[in-house]
Write a protein that holds these residues in place. Structure first.
Motif, PDB file in Angstrom:
ATOM      1  N   GLN A   1       0.838  -1.211   0.000  1.00  0.00           N
ATOM      2  CA  GLN A   1       0.000   0.000   0.000  1.00  0.00           C
ATOM      3  C   GLN A   1       0.870   1.258   0.000  1.00  0.00           C
ATOM      4  OE1 GLN A   1      -2.620   0.229   3.377  1.00  0.00           O
ATOM      5  NE2 GLN A   1      -3.430   2.247   2.804  1.00  0.00           N
ATOM      6  N   ILE A   2       1.929   1.257   0.798  1.00  0.00           N
ATOM      7  CA  ILE A   2       2.787   2.445   0.893  1.00  0.00           C
ATOM      8  C   ILE A   2       3.528   2.687  -0.417  1.00  0.00           C
ATOM      9  CG2 ILE A   2       4.862   3.350   2.027  1.00  0.00           C
ATOM     10  CD1 ILE A   2       3.842   2.018   4.610  1.00  0.00           C
ATOM     11  N   VAL A   3       4.013   1.622  -1.055  1.00  0.00           N
ATOM     12  CA  VAL A   3       4.697   1.776  -2.344  1.00  0.00           C
ATOM     13  C   VAL A   3       3.766   2.447  -3.351  1.00  0.00           C
ATOM     14  CG1 VAL A   3       5.633   0.526  -4.318  1.00  0.00           C
ATOM     15  CG2 VAL A   3       6.344  -0.103  -2.017  1.00  0.00           C
ATOM     16  N   THR A   4       2.510   1.999  -3.368  1.00  0.00           N
ATOM     17  CA  THR A   4       1.528   2.589  -4.288  1.00  0.00           C
ATOM     18  C   THR A   4       1.292   4.069  -3.969  1.00  0.00           C
ATOM     19  OG1 THR A   4       0.421   0.443  -4.463  1.00  0.00           O
ATOM     20  CG2 THR A   4      -0.814   2.373  -5.190  1.00  0.00           C
ATOM     21  N   GLU A   5       1.241   4.403  -2.671  1.00  0.00           N
ATOM     22  CA  GLU A   5       0.956   5.781  -2.256  1.00  0.00           C
ATOM     23  C   GLU A   5       2.107   6.737  -2.606  1.00  0.00           C
ATOM     24  OE1 GLU A   5      -1.610   7.298  -0.856  1.00  0.00           O
ATOM     25  OE2 GLU A   5      -2.939   5.562  -0.796  1.00  0.00           O
ATOM     26  N   ILE A   6       3.354   6.308  -2.383  1.00  0.00           N
ATOM     27  CA  ILE A   6       4.480   7.242  -2.550  1.00  0.00           C
ATOM     28  C   ILE A   6       4.976   7.332  -3.984  1.00  0.00           C
ATOM     29  CG2 ILE A   6       5.234   6.851  -0.173  1.00  0.00           C
ATOM     30  CD1 ILE A   6       7.567   5.214  -1.245  1.00  0.00           C
ATOM     31  N   GLU A   7       4.487   6.435  -4.859  1.00  0.00           N
ATOM     32  CA  GLU A   7       4.934   6.475  -6.258  1.00  0.00           C
ATOM     33  C   GLU A   7       4.631   7.810  -6.921  1.00  0.00           C
ATOM     34  OE1 GLU A   7       4.930   1.972  -8.151  1.00  0.00           O
ATOM     35  OE2 GLU A   7       3.027   3.046  -7.934  1.00  0.00           O
ATOM     36  N   SER A   8       3.559   8.465  -6.474  1.00  0.00           N
ATOM     37  CA  SER A   8       3.130   9.708  -7.114  1.00  0.00           C
ATOM     38  C   SER A   8       3.885  10.937  -6.615  1.00  0.00           C
ATOM     39  CB  SER A   8       1.628   9.917  -6.867  1.00  0.00           C
ATOM     40  OG  SER A   8       1.356   9.977  -5.464  1.00  0.00           O
ATOM     41  N   ILE A   9       4.725  10.782  -5.595  1.00  0.00           N
ATOM     42  CA  ILE A   9       5.461  11.922  -5.037  1.00  0.00           C
ATOM     43  C   ILE A   9       6.560  12.349  -5.996  1.00  0.00           C
ATOM     44  CG2 ILE A   9       6.973  12.666  -3.154  1.00  0.00           C
ATOM     45  CD1 ILE A   9       5.431  10.828  -1.292  1.00  0.00           C
ATOM     46  N   ASP A  10       6.640  13.638  -6.248  1.00  0.00           N
ATOM     47  CA  ASP A  10       7.664  14.185  -7.136  1.00  0.00           C
ATOM     48  C   ASP A  10       9.054  13.928  -6.536  1.00  0.00           C
ATOM     49  OD1 ASP A  10       8.890  15.580  -9.190  1.00  0.00           O
ATOM     50  OD2 ASP A  10       8.753  17.493  -8.139  1.00  0.00           O
ATOM     51  N   GLY A  11       9.943  13.321  -7.327  1.00  0.00           N
ATOM     52  CA  GLY A  11      11.296  13.032  -6.864  1.00  0.00           C
ATOM     53  C   GLY A  11      11.510  11.576  -6.504  1.00  0.00           C
ATOM     54  N   ILE A  12      10.432  10.856  -6.180  1.00  0.00           N
ATOM     55  CA  ILE A  12      10.559   9.418  -5.864  1.00  0.00           C
ATOM     56  C   ILE A  12      10.849   8.647  -7.145  1.00  0.00           C
ATOM     57  CG2 ILE A  12       9.233   7.378  -5.201  1.00  0.00           C
ATOM     58  CD1 ILE A  12      10.078   8.848  -2.795  1.00  0.00           C
ATOM     59  N   HIS A  13      11.888   7.791  -7.079  1.00  0.00           N
ATOM     60  CA  HIS A  13      12.305   7.047  -8.269  1.00  0.00           C
ATOM     61  C   HIS A  13      12.487   5.575  -7.903  1.00  0.00           C
ATOM     62  CE1 HIS A  13      14.172   6.289 -12.134  1.00  0.00           C
ATOM     63  NE2 HIS A  13      15.253   5.785 -11.546  1.00  0.00           N
ATOM     64  N   ASN A  14      11.746   4.708  -8.599  1.00  0.00           N
ATOM     65  CA  ASN A  14      11.840   3.261  -8.411  1.00  0.00           C
ATOM     66  C   ASN A  14      11.617   2.817  -6.953  1.00  0.00           C
ATOM     67  OD1 ASN A  14      12.366   2.620 -11.105  1.00  0.00           O
ATOM     68  ND2 ASN A  14      14.569   2.896 -10.865  1.00  0.00           N
TER      69      ASN A  14
ATOM     70  N   SER B   1      13.057  17.598   1.123  1.00  0.00           N
ATOM     71  CA  SER B   1      11.693  17.891   0.648  1.00  0.00           C
ATOM     72  C   SER B   1      10.935  16.601   0.347  1.00  0.00           C
ATOM     73  CB  SER B   1      11.756  18.757  -0.613  1.00  0.00           C
ATOM     74  OG  SER B   1      12.421  19.979  -0.357  1.00  0.00           O
ATOM     75  N   VAL B   2      11.623  15.644  -0.253  1.00  0.00           N
ATOM     76  CA  VAL B   2      10.965  14.369  -0.566  1.00  0.00           C
ATOM     77  C   VAL B   2      10.581  13.643   0.721  1.00  0.00           C
ATOM     78  CG1 VAL B   2      11.259  12.114  -1.663  1.00  0.00           C
ATOM     79  CG2 VAL B   2      12.173  14.154  -2.770  1.00  0.00           C
ATOM     80  N   VAL B   3      11.485  13.629   1.696  1.00  0.00           N
ATOM     81  CA  VAL B   3      11.204  12.975   2.982  1.00  0.00           C
ATOM     82  C   VAL B   3       9.981  13.621   3.647  1.00  0.00           C
ATOM     83  CG1 VAL B   3      12.055  12.625   5.339  1.00  0.00           C
ATOM     84  CG2 VAL B   3      13.552  12.186   3.401  1.00  0.00           C
ATOM     85  N   SER B   4       9.888  14.948   3.575  1.00  0.00           N
ATOM     86  CA  SER B   4       8.747  15.651   4.159  1.00  0.00           C
ATOM     87  C   SER B   4       7.442  15.209   3.511  1.00  0.00           C
ATOM     88  CB  SER B   4       8.941  17.169   3.995  1.00  0.00           C
ATOM     89  OG  SER B   4       7.841  17.874   4.516  1.00  0.00           O
ATOM     90  N   ASP B   5       7.438  15.089   2.161  1.00  0.00           N
ATOM     91  CA  ASP B   5       6.226  14.656   1.454  1.00  0.00           C
ATOM     92  C   ASP B   5       5.894  13.197   1.775  1.00  0.00           C
ATOM     93  OD1 ASP B   5       6.056  17.142   0.375  1.00  0.00           O
ATOM     94  OD2 ASP B   5       6.728  16.577  -1.639  1.00  0.00           O
ATOM     95  N   VAL B   6       6.928  12.357   1.888  1.00  0.00           N
ATOM     96  CA  VAL B   6       6.706  10.942   2.213  1.00  0.00           C
ATOM     97  C   VAL B   6       6.072  10.815   3.597  1.00  0.00           C
ATOM     98  CG1 VAL B   6       7.865   8.765   2.776  1.00  0.00           C
ATOM     99  CG2 VAL B   6       8.504  10.012   0.713  1.00  0.00           C
ATOM    100  N   GLU B   7       6.570  11.576   4.553  1.00  0.00           N
ATOM    101  CA  GLU B   7       6.012  11.513   5.912  1.00  0.00           C
ATOM    102  C   GLU B   7       4.571  12.003   5.948  1.00  0.00           C
ATOM    103  OE1 GLU B   7       8.936  13.643   8.225  1.00  0.00           O
ATOM    104  OE2 GLU B   7       9.878  11.758   8.837  1.00  0.00           O
ATOM    105  N   ASP B   8       4.250  13.008   5.117  1.00  0.00           N
ATOM    106  CA  ASP B   8       2.859  13.471   5.035  1.00  0.00           C
ATOM    107  C   ASP B   8       1.950  12.352   4.533  1.00  0.00           C
ATOM    108  OD1 ASP B   8       3.566  15.952   5.972  1.00  0.00           O
ATOM    109  OD2 ASP B   8       3.719  16.879   3.982  1.00  0.00           O
ATOM    110  N   LYS B   9       2.439  11.607   3.522  1.00  0.00           N
ATOM    111  CA  LYS B   9       1.661  10.476   2.992  1.00  0.00           C
ATOM    112  C   LYS B   9       1.468   9.398   4.058  1.00  0.00           C
ATOM    113  CE  LYS B   9       0.871  11.132  -1.528  1.00  0.00           C
ATOM    114  NZ  LYS B   9      -0.456  10.986  -2.183  1.00  0.00           N
ATOM    115  N   LEU B  10       2.555   9.108   4.779  1.00  0.00           N
ATOM    116  CA  LEU B  10       2.491   8.043   5.789  1.00  0.00           C
ATOM    117  C   LEU B  10       1.518   8.394   6.904  1.00  0.00           C
ATOM    118  CD1 LEU B  10       6.280   7.095   6.058  1.00  0.00           C
ATOM    119  CD2 LEU B  10       4.464   5.738   5.039  1.00  0.00           C
ATOM    120  N   LYS B  11       1.445   9.683   7.242  1.00  0.00           N
ATOM    121  CA  LYS B  11       0.520  10.103   8.304  1.00  0.00           C
ATOM    122  C   LYS B  11      -0.940   9.911   7.892  1.00  0.00           C
ATOM    123  CE  LYS B  11       3.714  13.503  10.284  1.00  0.00           C
ATOM    124  NZ  LYS B  11       4.061  14.944  10.392  1.00  0.00           N
TER     125      LYS B  11
END
Length: 1022
Positions: free
Chosen positions: A680-693, A816-826
């Motif tokens: 589920q998390i992989v699917t959620e963070i794929e759309s974050i700008d800067g996340i690669h593979n 910046s990417v870590v900040s967006d990832v943590e927002d998704k995880l929350k």
């Protein structure tokens, strides 16, 4: 000072000491090890244990868990992680910084020894070892030519022993080799006909393939050793081995089995530039020099190519020393270029070649002295230590400039050359020592910072400190001595004004007008400064942050993963399609090495038939029009079109791996729940700008057939579970019977059934099990079959199930990417008892920034303390410290303009600035006090001090800044590491110097007024 006077009076002695220092430095330079980065001492150890043919669940329950439980109470352990996969357990122990790892490993060994008795009998001996980042191959060499079997023999007999004898080589691993094996292909019908079973064949082979000493007999006056020799001398001996049947008949092995001289089934394929090859991965010793080891191997390749038979060639696939050498060369060029620019500035200001030589002499002598100190402190010659020299280059001449200018002022007053040298140097020696000390003390807290930041930048701090100490000694000894000999005609006007002096006069007059205005508008000046600082801090979100700058090493890694359980041949077909796509990038690829089914390129990880890993070495960055990152993005987009596999492309860092930029660690009670969360998390963070593979360790699982033994039914036939499992294992994987030696080579003699009898589920269901009474029953009579998906591996951390999700970051800063990832995880609802934490570079960045922030605070305090001692006053150092806040403006502006995120090198630059920027303020405030002590009015003293100190401030500032410009431009290979450091210092020092010249006089006057008011109030009260 006595040191100054002695150096002037004894020039021959000084020259001899300098020559001795140069000689010692040259010898030390030859002895310095060369590497890309300093050695990283990670307090990590691993316990590796094999458990053949066991599924991950059994490995976890029977091996990993007991070991985790045993070592959990060892003092100093911070984290325990385990990975249980088919046939192997890996337990990783991470200790707290500062722990004595040798003592800790003794405790671990003691606990593991106590646990061995509880492990399964078939489990291997736990192997406890210290983890070392240097345990990575430094070079890969391919062997091409004849068939793989002949190449394997040549590699084992000639090449590997030769390479292992070379200096600095620890071991050589062979990949893609063909291992010879004697297979006894059993004929089930004939075995039943003669009434023999595999165990009886094994016993017969072992009993007739041995030699032993059986005593001695006397013969005359000598004792004869009695020895029975019965080892196999030929394949005929194996074929003719006698087997006694239960009926009493005598048969031979060839009656029930076909003897084949062949090779073990290959579980992988190695290709170099699309040709099947054998690849040797070469590891260096822990204290080995990467460049030296690589040089030895290259010389060895040249010698071997002359000795090997025609048609067999050795070629270098990947050589990590090439990038190291290019990086070192580029840093050396930057040092030379920065040195030349500094000397040009000196010549411009001093208008004398002799005076420039006097000051310029401090640079090479300081550098050579630094090499000596580095050698005796055990440092290596790497990108960071050389970068420290380049960064300290401009500061090396600061002390010499101040001393020389004062010597010249005494010369103009009519003193003789010797008197000018002694008086001028002695007068300012305390101030120069104090000024150098303020720069040195900022490095003290860095030495005590822990973790990767300390391991990487303590050597840099030491290199800068050594060079500054050496330059200070030169300024107090060699400069006065040379001045007394060479400056008789230096700096003379010859009746005409030097054009640059006229230019400086105009600049000085303009500065005086600005200074007068700011002194009359003090509140406006302070307010403008505060606004500038706040405005620069507002740029922080636009700048971002990252752990370490990535360097363009020109290495690309491609991971290909087909569906779990896919056969090797199917994976090879996918690899062929990938190769077709990669043909479009031939102009950029120098060498292409792919391992299919053989694990990763480090030699430390396992693989499967469904995996393939490419390692590509690109042509040098100067020869291509695209960066490695650009090529990686294009290649990744192109390879996503290959059907039947998940493919990821990333830039590889062979010199020092920092781990995954993004790593999310999930913890909870059940592996299955963690797998679902991970997907589920992989699917959620794929759309974050800067996340690669993005990917998780929760692969779809291995298709497996569970065989459940009915113990009651088995007991009725006199069978145990172990006996049943043993016969199944023999049928499908074979069984080692004995060893056969031929011409010094040992090879396995293996019992195995024909392939057509061990390939399908029907073969499993039709398998006949022999009972102790000699009867034969079908396997399905005593077992049940359950088809399911089994996990590839099971992870645990601190004795709790874990699942990891990792991702690369492209075209965006890590923070910046870590900040967006943590927002998704929350936003994701986690079940009760399940949690996540950030690891990888994100965790290292947060920890390192916290440590460095603390180091910065201590550095500022130490700088203040040194100045308080120098001035014997608390107020003047406090005034000088106002030059520090303005540094923020330059740092933020520099990073924003150059589009660089704040990283550890940049943070180190900020810490260095704390010691550098105050030097100009010290010079200015000190001279204001001197003029006021002579009776000059405060306003006039400030104006006069500003005009007269402008020249040395410009000289020292420009030499420091210009020496760093080549690093700031990131010229050459590997310069990306020092670029943020250089940029922060260039912009920070430039802007801070401008503020120093304007703000510090204003602050000085404001505090002077405040002090005067406080004194008047005390007098009134008195």
């Amino acid at each position: 000072m006595k040191l100054v006077n002695t150096s002037v009076k004894r020039p021959v002695g000084v020259i001899m000491v300098v020559l001795a220092v140069i000689a010692l430095g040259v010898v030390s330079l030859r002895g310095l090890a060369v590497d890309l980065f300093p050695k990283i001492d990670l307090p990590i150890a691993v316990i590796a244990t094999s458990y053949d043919d066991a599924a991950p669940q059994e490995v976890e329950n029977l091996v990993s868990r007991p070991i985790e439980s045993a070592i959990s109470s060892v003092e100093g352990i911070d984290t325990i992680q385990s990975q249980s996969q088919s046939g192997a357990s890996l337990v990783v122990m991470m200790f707290n910084n500062g722990v004595d790892l040798d003592q800790a490993l003794l405790d671990v060994r003691e606990r593991v020894d106590q646990t061995k008795g509880f492990l399964p009998e078939s489990a291997g001996e736990p192997n406890i070892m210290r983890f070392n980042p240097d345990q990575m191959p430094v070079m890969w060499v391919s062997i091409t030519g004849k068939d793989a079997a002949a190449l394997t023999e040549i590699a084992d007999d000639q090449i590997v022993p030769y390479f292992e004898r070379q200096g600095g080589v620890a071991s050589v691993t062979v990949e893609g080799a063909k291992t010879r094996e004697i297979q006894l292909v059993l004929d089930q019908s004939k075995m039943q006909q003669y009434g023999v079973n595999p165990q009886e064949i094994t016993q017969a082979l072992n009993s007739q393939n041995q030699s032993a000493s059986v005593g001695t007999v006397e013969r005359g006056d000598k004792d004869l050793q009695l020895r029975i020799t019965g080892t196999f001398d030929s394949l005929d001996d194996i074929s003719q081995t006698i087997i006694q049947t239960q009926a009493g008949a005598t048969i031979h092995v060839e009656d029930v089995a076909e003897v084949n001289d062949t090779f073990k089934d290959s579980n992988g394929l190695t290709l170099v530039n699309s040709k099947e090859s054998i690849v040797l991965s070469i590891m260096k010793k822990t204290d080995g020099n990467t460049v030296e080891v690589a040089s030895n191997i290259k010389d060895g390749i040249a010698d071997l190519n002359e000795e090997l038979v025609d048609g067999v060639d050795l070629d270098i696939v990947i050589d990590t020393s090439e990038f190291i050498q290019l990086s070192i060369d580029s840093v050396v060029k930057n040092i030379l270029l920065g040195g030349v620019m500094s000397l040009i500035v000196l010549l411009l200001f001093l208008k004398s070649v002799r005076a420039t030589i006097v000051i310029g002499a401090s640079i090479p002598i300081a550098i050579i002295s630094t090499f000596t100190l580095m050698y005796f402190t055990g440092e290596t010659l790497n990108v960071l230590t050389l970068g420290g020299l380049a960064l300290g280059l401009g500061m090396m001449v600061d002390s010499s400039i101040v001393i020389l200018e004062n010597i010249y002022s005494y010369r103009q007053k009519g003193y003789s050359l010797k008197e000018s040298a002694m008086k001028g140097a002695s007068e300012l020696a305390p101030a120069v020592i104090a000024s150098t000390t303020t720069t040195l003390v900022v490095f003290l807290p860095i030495v005590f910072v822990q973790g990767i930041a300390s391991d990487l930048f303590t050597p840099l701090a030491l290199a800068v400190a050594f060079s500054l100490i050496a330059s200070l000694v030169v300024a107090l000894t060699l400069v006065p001595m040379l001045s007394s000999k060479l400056l008789s005609k230096a700096m003379e006007d010859h009746g005409r004004r030097y054009w640059f002096n006229r230019f400086l006069d105009r600049v000085g007059n303009g500065y005086a007008r600005i200074l007068k205005w700011t002194l009359k508008h003090r509140k406006t000046t302070v307010a403008a400064t505060i606004i500038a600082i706040i405005g620069s801090l507002a740029l922080t979100p636009l700048i971002g942050a990252e752990f370490m700058p990535a360097s363009d090493q020109g290495q690309v890694q491609v991971n290909v993963e087909t569906a779990t359980g896919t056969s090797l041949s199917q994976t090879e077909e996918v690899v062929e399609k990938v190769n077709e796509r990669l043909a479009a990038y031939e102009e950029y690829i120098e060498m292409n090495y792919v391992s299919v089914g053989g694990g990763d390129m480090t030699g430390m990880g396992g693989g499967g038939g469904n995996q393939a890993t490419y390692m590509m070495q690109l042509i040098p960055a100067s020869d291509r029009d695209k960066s490695t990152t650009d090529i990686v993005q294009e290649m990744d987009e192109d390879l996503q079109r290959v059907p039947g596999a998940e493919i990821s492309v990333s830039a590889s860092d062979a010199g020092m791996s920092m781990g995954d930029p993004i790593q999310i660690q999930l913890n909870g009670a059940e592996h299955e729940v963690l797998r679902e969360l991970a997907d589920q998390i992989v699917t959620e963070i794929e759309s974050i700008d800067g996340i690669h593979n993005p990917s998780s360790a929760a692969s779809e699982g291995v298709p497996q057939m569970n065989i459940v033994v009915d113990k009651e039914k088995a007991a009725m036939h006199g069978l145990t579970q172990d006996q049943i499992l043993g016969q199944i294992s023999l049928q499908f994987t074979g069984q080692l019977a004995t060893q056969y030696r031929e011409e010094g080579h040992e090879m396995d003699v293996t019992l195995i059934y024909p392939e057509e009898e061990r390939s399908t589920i029907s073969d499993l269901q039709d398998l006949k099990i022999s009972t102790p009474t000699g009867a034969v029953i079908p396997l399905e009579e005593v077992t049940q079959f359950q088809e399911m998906q089994g996990p590839v591996s099971l992870l645990r951390q601190n004795q709790q199930p874990q699942m990891n999700i990792s991702s690369d970051v492209l075209d965006r800063d890590l923070n910046s990417v870590v900040s967006d990832v943590e927002d998704k995880l929350k936003s994701i609802p986690f079940p009760e008892g399940y949690s996540y934490s950030m690891g990888g570079q994100a965790e290292d960045m947060a920890e390192s920034f916290a440590d460095l922030a603390l180091a910065l605070v201590f550095s500022i305090f130490l700088v203040y303390a040194v100045m308080a001692i120098q001035f014997e006053n608390f107020l003047f150092p406090f005034i000088i410290m106002f030059s520090l806040p303005a540094t923020v403006v330059g740092v933020m502006l520099g990073l924003f303009i150059t589009d660089l995120p704040l990283s550890i090198p940049g943070f180190i630059g900020i810490i260095m600035l704390a010691g550098i920027v105050v030097n100009n303020s010290i010079v200015l405030v000190d001279y204001i006090n001197i003029l006021r002590s002579r009776g000059m009015d405060r306003f006039e003293a400030i104006i006069e001090a500003g005009k007269s100190r402008l020249r040395p401030i410009l000289m020292t500032t420009l030499t420091t800044i210009l020496a760093m410009i080549p690093l700031g431009l990131a010229l050459g290979e590997g310069a990306e590491m020092q670029q943020p450091l250089a940029i922060t210092i260039i912009f920070g020092l430039t802007v801070s110097s401008l503020f120093t010249l304007v703000l510090i006089p204003v602050v000085y006057s404001m505090f002077d007024d405040l002090t005067a008011k406080m004194v008047r109030r005390k007098k009134k009260k008195a």
